[in-house]
Every structure is written in structure tokens, then in C-alpha cells.
Design an enzyme around this catalytic site. Sequence first.
Site, mmCIF file in Angstrom:
data_model
loop_
_atom_site.group_PDB
_atom_site.id
_atom_site.type_symbol
_atom_site.label_atom_id
_atom_site.label_comp_id
_atom_site.label_asym_id
_atom_site.label_seq_id
_atom_site.Cartn_x
_atom_site.Cartn_y
_atom_site.Cartn_z
ATOM 1 N N CYS A 46 0.840 -1.195 0.000
ATOM 2 C CA CYS A 46 0.000 0.000 0.000
ATOM 3 C C CYS A 46 0.884 1.257 0.000
ATOM 4 O O CYS A 46 1.916 1.300 0.663
ATOM 5 C CB CYS A 46 -0.942 0.104 1.190
ATOM 6 N N ARG B 234 3.699 -0.383 -4.914
ATOM 7 C CA ARG B 234 3.479 -0.906 -3.562
ATOM 8 C C ARG B 234 2.168 -1.681 -3.452
ATOM 9 O O ARG B 234 1.895 -2.309 -2.431
ATOM 10 C CB ARG B 234 3.461 0.243 -2.545
ATOM 11 N N TRP C 29 -2.794 -2.829 -1.663
ATOM 12 C CA TRP C 29 -2.577 -4.262 -1.810
ATOM 13 C C TRP C 29 -3.462 -4.887 -0.743
ATOM 14 O O TRP C 29 -3.254 -4.660 0.449
ATOM 15 C CB TRP C 29 -1.111 -4.616 -1.577
ATOM 16 N N ASN D 89 -1.500 2.149 5.594
ATOM 17 C CA ASN D 89 -0.640 1.067 5.106
ATOM 18 C C ASN D 89 -0.246 0.251 6.326
ATOM 19 O O ASN D 89 0.208 0.821 7.318
ATOM 20 C CB ASN D 89 0.609 1.661 4.437
ATOM 21 N N GLY D 90 -0.440 -1.079 6.258
ATOM 22 C CA GLY D 90 -0.081 -1.934 7.391
ATOM 23 C C GLY D 90 -1.276 -2.777 7.795
ATOM 24 O O GLY D 90 -2.206 -2.965 7.012
ATOM 25 N N GLU E 164 16.737 -18.495 -7.861
ATOM 26 C CA GLU E 164 16.304 -17.172 -8.312
ATOM 27 C C GLU E 164 15.566 -17.277 -9.653
ATOM 28 O O GLU E 164 14.540 -16.610 -9.865
ATOM 29 C CB GLU E 164 17.543 -16.260 -8.405
ATOM 30 N N LYS F 292 11.642 -16.119 -10.285
ATOM 31 C CA LYS F 292 11.280 -15.140 -11.318
ATOM 32 C C LYS F 292 10.208 -15.712 -12.248
ATOM 33 O O LYS F 292 9.261 -15.026 -12.618
ATOM 34 C CB LYS F 292 12.516 -14.756 -12.147
ATOM 35 N N GLU G 88 6.815 -15.849 -10.338
ATOM 36 C CA GLU G 88 6.141 -14.589 -10.007
ATOM 37 C C GLU G 88 5.708 -13.813 -11.240
ATOM 38 O O GLU G 88 4.720 -13.088 -11.193
ATOM 39 C CB GLU G 88 6.984 -13.716 -9.073
ATOM 40 N N HIS H 52 16.686 -38.371 -4.909
ATOM 41 C CA HIS H 52 16.103 -38.756 -3.617
ATOM 42 C C HIS H 52 14.591 -38.545 -3.592
ATOM 43 O O HIS H 52 13.986 -38.527 -2.531
ATOM 44 C CB HIS H 52 16.784 -37.977 -2.485
ATOM 45 N N LYS I 289 5.498 -4.734 -4.582
ATOM 46 C CA LYS I 289 6.947 -4.611 -4.490
ATOM 47 C C LYS I 289 7.425 -4.679 -3.039
ATOM 48 O O LYS I 289 8.437 -5.297 -2.739
ATOM 49 C CB LYS I 289 7.354 -3.269 -5.116
HETATM 50 O O1 M6R Z 1 12.576 -5.568 -0.278
HETATM 51 P P1 M6R Z 1 13.079 -6.955 -0.001
HETATM 52 O O2 M6R Z 1 14.336 -7.244 -0.692
HETATM 53 O O3 M6R Z 1 13.143 -7.260 1.450
HETATM 54 O O4 M6R Z 1 11.966 -7.907 -0.631
HETATM 55 C C1 M6R Z 1 12.003 -9.277 -0.428
HETATM 56 C C2 M6R Z 1 11.102 -10.008 -1.381
HETATM 57 O O5 M6R Z 1 9.771 -9.633 -1.181
HETATM 58 C C3 M6R Z 1 11.471 -9.753 -2.847
HETATM 59 O O6 M6R Z 1 12.792 -10.061 -3.103
HETATM 60 C C4 M6R Z 1 10.573 -10.595 -3.780
HETATM 61 O O7 M6R Z 1 10.869 -11.933 -3.639
HETATM 62 C C5 M6R Z 1 10.745 -10.112 -5.217
HETATM 63 N N1 M6R Z 1 9.475 -9.800 -5.783
HETATM 64 C C6 M6R Z 1 11.402 -11.093 -6.091
HETATM 65 O O8 M6R Z 1 11.565 -10.644 -7.398
#
Ligand code: M6R
Length: 616
Positions: free
Chosen positions: A2, A27, A80, A106-107, A489, A493, A496, A512, A611
Site C-alpha cells: 500500500c 506498492r 494491496w 498502510n499496514g 532465483e 522469477k 512470479e 532422492h 513490491k
Molecule cells: O525488499 P526486499 O528485498 O526485502 O523484498 C524481499 C522479497 O519480497 C522480494 O525479493 C521478492 O521476492 C521479489 N518480488 C522477487 O523478485
Amino acid sequence: MCGIIGVTGASEPLRIILEGLEMLEYRGYDSAGFALVRIDGSGLWRERAAVRAQSLPELHKVATPPPGAALGAGIGHTRWATHGAPTEPNAHPHLDCGDRVAVVHNGIIENHRELASELEERGHSRSSETDTEVIAHLVEEQLADGASLDEAVRFLLGRLRGDFALALVEAKDPDTIIGTRRTSPLIAGRSDGVGLLASDISAVLGTTRELYAIEDDQVVVVRPGSITAYDRDGTEVALRPLEVSWEVQAARADGFDDFMSKEIHEQPRALADTLLGRFRSDGAIDFEELSLGPHELRRIDRVVLLGCGTSYHAGLVGRSALEAWAKLPASAEIASEFRYREPVIDDRTLVIATSQSGETVDTFHALREAKRRGAMTLVVTNVVDSLMAREADGVLYTRAGPEVGVASTKCHVAQIALLQLFALDLASLRGTLADADVSRLSGEIAHLPEAVSAAVGRFAEYELVAERLAGVNDVYFLGRGTGLPIALEGALKLKELAYVRAEAYPAGEMKHGPISLIVPGTVAVVVATRGPLYEKIHANVAEVRARGASVLAVCDEEDSTTPDLVDDVLRIPSVPEVLTPVVGVVPLQALAYAAARARGNDVDRPRNLAKVVTVE
Ligand code: M6R
């Protein structure tokens, strides 16, 4: 999650709010809304829209001020969803029963159920399913008892549990916005008769660079051109100015189709800026901003690296460097799990939290828990003066510039390089690596921006390979040793952005259990780094291919064996094996980007994500 903005004293408050919301959209984009006070005293003008990832364009359509309405202070929000579906009634701002007060939040208000039932007993009626709305009704009661808006907000601090940043306006006062925060971020700003509140600096950089931090449980009264902060007892406190190094342009897409491709292409620069000034002329590493001195760092006998998502993956790379170079026992932990364990740490443990935003609540609370248990704490973050930067004993900044795309790219490579450099610095301090090795490795790290630039230059080539993922709904990402964090990673990607089930696994573990899932046509992306496990990963490639998998391999351009063993390759520039994670993630970013676009997905606003994750 948010984003909040508030403005007063501006000749075009609506424009400032809408522009601010554009910058805050990363956000959360489930819904958006604003409320402005009409100067003639006829009340609040509120508009809201809730169309997933399209809420702001929809909000623009209804943002035509009522005829003849002169507008004063206003607040805006991009959401969000946590409590209540992403619908218009749940969109912020929320109002009290008499439409006298508007609030954006926000929160999470953890005790909202208890507060809502109290309020219901006292005759309030609710018009949303959110946790936020209780705030408007609690304030309404205080105003009815004769309190001013800032007094009412101070009262709230004693009633609300959880993490929050709030901005409020009152229908009868077109000049004032009240803000407060606990854990969730909020800053204030002013310029030429204008007063501002926002979740982050990018939202207000177009209006001012004179910005101030708001501390936990402070209440700020923002009026045209003035900001006054009070502590919980109502005593005025001094404002702490914020240093702003980002330019407003840095947070714009600048001719790229989206922020993600812009940020992928910015990786060489982000890395170069992160490394700038970190090497002295004698070859030694220089962490000028680090407040933890050599004496403290020499006392460390263990390191725990905390993070979530992509930042956790950076932590995995940091762990290996700390073990290999600084000879320290190290573990990388998922922050949301760590906090609720009984971690055995003490004052000789260094806990490093890695976080692009410096705000992720899981990481923040894990860091705070580590501190409470006596650990020395260090944060690696991209956001100056962020929550975690303020909490930790020391901070190292990645200088990647604002990262807006939900998928972390340029900050990830910067995080890895910084963690590796820090490990090298510790190794030098502890005498666990010879000076010559420290200089050689530093020199190699210093050359990473060029290697990443070469990898980014192959973007179109990687996108072509991504065509192999058309119609594929399950992908395995396999790696070993240095290659495993890269595989993790890559899978994150792809999940998401492309919404493809992607499982990353240590290649040696496949036999395993998971290998039973490999059937003809399964796609496996294998990261083949040329280190001690090179031949072993080839054996793992053979195992999955023997069961019908088609294999795409990430391998370096001097690797002459891997291409013959797989179906297609994603070539990366050759760098020392230990530094591969910085370069090796680039083709996997491209793979996910292209797969997402081929499926028609919005890469900057992926489904269900935001984000900055400020809820647990
Ligand atoms: O702001 P941060 O690095 O703490 O965020 C952590 C994760 O939320 C962030 O890396 C998330 O996994 C990304 N969307 C990945 O691309």
C-alpha cells in the site's frame, strides 16, 4: 504494501496526489482512491476505483472535480488487499459515519476485530470489510468529545496494535493533514507553501527534495509549508532531515516498455555504482559508511544472513563467500521462519539482513529479534534511511537507484556483489585469505559490471530461447553449489512473472525423490557452473534427459562440453566460478520476462504481488 500520499497548500492538489499514486503504484495496485477537503466547507470529495492493475487509469477517469469546487488538503492511497477483497467499498480512503474524517492506511491493525465489535456496540455502522475503517470511527468518537484531529490520532496510538502508517484529513479543515506511523514507512516534506506526506520519497520528489523522517509513534501535523512533529505525549520534537540522492527521473520507465526491462538494462550501472569507491588505491576494501569497526568485526564467530525471496537468495551466495573466504560458520535463513524459531545467537553473532526495500516486515522483525537476543546487526539495503537501515548497528547501501518493477533484478546483483565484497573484507580482517588473494578477488569483483553488461547485451538471444517455454506449465531449475542460488532465483522469477510452476532443486537431490516427476517433455533449466561440481551436474543432466526431460543450460561462453549434453544453452560471459551468481541470473531474468510477456502478463504488476511486503 500500500502507498500513501497527502498534500496541502498546493494549487493543484489532485494532480500531485495522482502523480504521487503513479509513483507508489508498485506498492500495491488492487485499488486506488483519494479524498480532498472542499475549501467552501461543504465536505470531502472522495473517489475510488478497484480494477486489478488498472485501478489508477480507472481512478483518473473519475477524477474530475465537482463543478466550482476549490480543493484544499487531500490524501491518496494505492492498495494491496489484506483485509477484504479488492473491491471499491474496501478501497481507501475510509470515512467515519458522518463523512467528516477520511483516512488512508498502510499496514495491519491486528486488533481490528475487537475494535470493530466495540464500535458496533456503540452504534457505528461499517461500510467495508477492512481493518482500516475502525480508525475513522475511533477518530470520529474523539472529535465528538472535543478533541482536535491530532489529539484524536495521538489517542489512536494507545488503541491500535500492529504496524501502520496513517494519513487523515477532516472535512472542516482544508489546510491540515495528520500523519503517524508505527513500523510502516511515512515521510514528510515541504516546499513553497506546500506540505506533503508519503510512503516513500519517489512519490513527492516531483514537488520537493526537502524531506523529513517521521519516527515510530510520532504524530505530524502538516500544513501549507509547515510540518510539526509531536511525540506520544504531545511534546513537540525536532524533525530529522532526510538526504535525498535519487532523481525523480530514475523512477520513471524512460522509453522502455516497462520498469523491469529498464532495470534489467540498468544492472551494469547499478553494480558499478554499488562498487564505486569501495576499493582503495592499495587494493584494500573500503566500507566508509560502515559504523561497525574492525574491533567489533573481529569478535564475530558466526554469521546469520536473513532475507525473503530474492534477497534470501543473495544471502545464500553471501553465506558461501563467508564460509569460503572468512572461514566463519554461516547460515542463510528465511526471515519469516527465523523470527519464530528459538535461534541460538549471541553478541558474537553477526546477523546480516538483506532487503532491497529495507522495509519487508518479515525481515525487519527477524532483525529486531536478533538484536533483542544480543546479536550485532548489519543491513544491506537499497533504500537510504529505511526502517532496517535505522534499526541495525551498521548499514551497507547498494546504490542501484530506485527499483520499481516488482521483480527484483538490479538490486539483486548489487546485493550479491556487496555481500561478497563484505565477506572478502572480513577475510582480510581475520587473516583467513592471503593479501594477494584478497586483491585478486577484489579486482575480479570490480570487473563484474563489464561481465553483466555483456550478459545484458545478449538479452534478445535469451528471449529467443524462452520460446521453448511456450505452453509449458512445469519447469525444474537445477543447480549445485554456486549454481543453486541462481537456480532458485530463476525459478522464483518464472513463478512470479509468468505464473508457471517452477521448482528449484539441488540437482544432486533429484534422485532422492523429485526425479519421479520427470517425464518425457518436462523442461529442466540447469545451471552448469565450471567449478568442483561441474562433472556432477553433467551426470544430473544425463539423469533427467534419460527420463525424457529437455534441458536448457546456463553455461559460460568458454564451456565447450555442456552445450553438447543439452538441448539449448543460455551463454553467459566467463567470470571466476565463485562470482557466477551475479552474471548467471541475467539470462534467467530474461527467460521469465519473455515467458511472462508471451503469456500476456503485466511484468511490472504481477498477479497478487506488491513490491514492498509490509505485512506478515
Ligand atoms: O525488499 P526486499 O528485498 O526485502 O523484498 C524481499 C522479497 O519480497 C522480494 O525479493 C521478492 O521476492 C521479489 N518480488 C522477487 O523478485
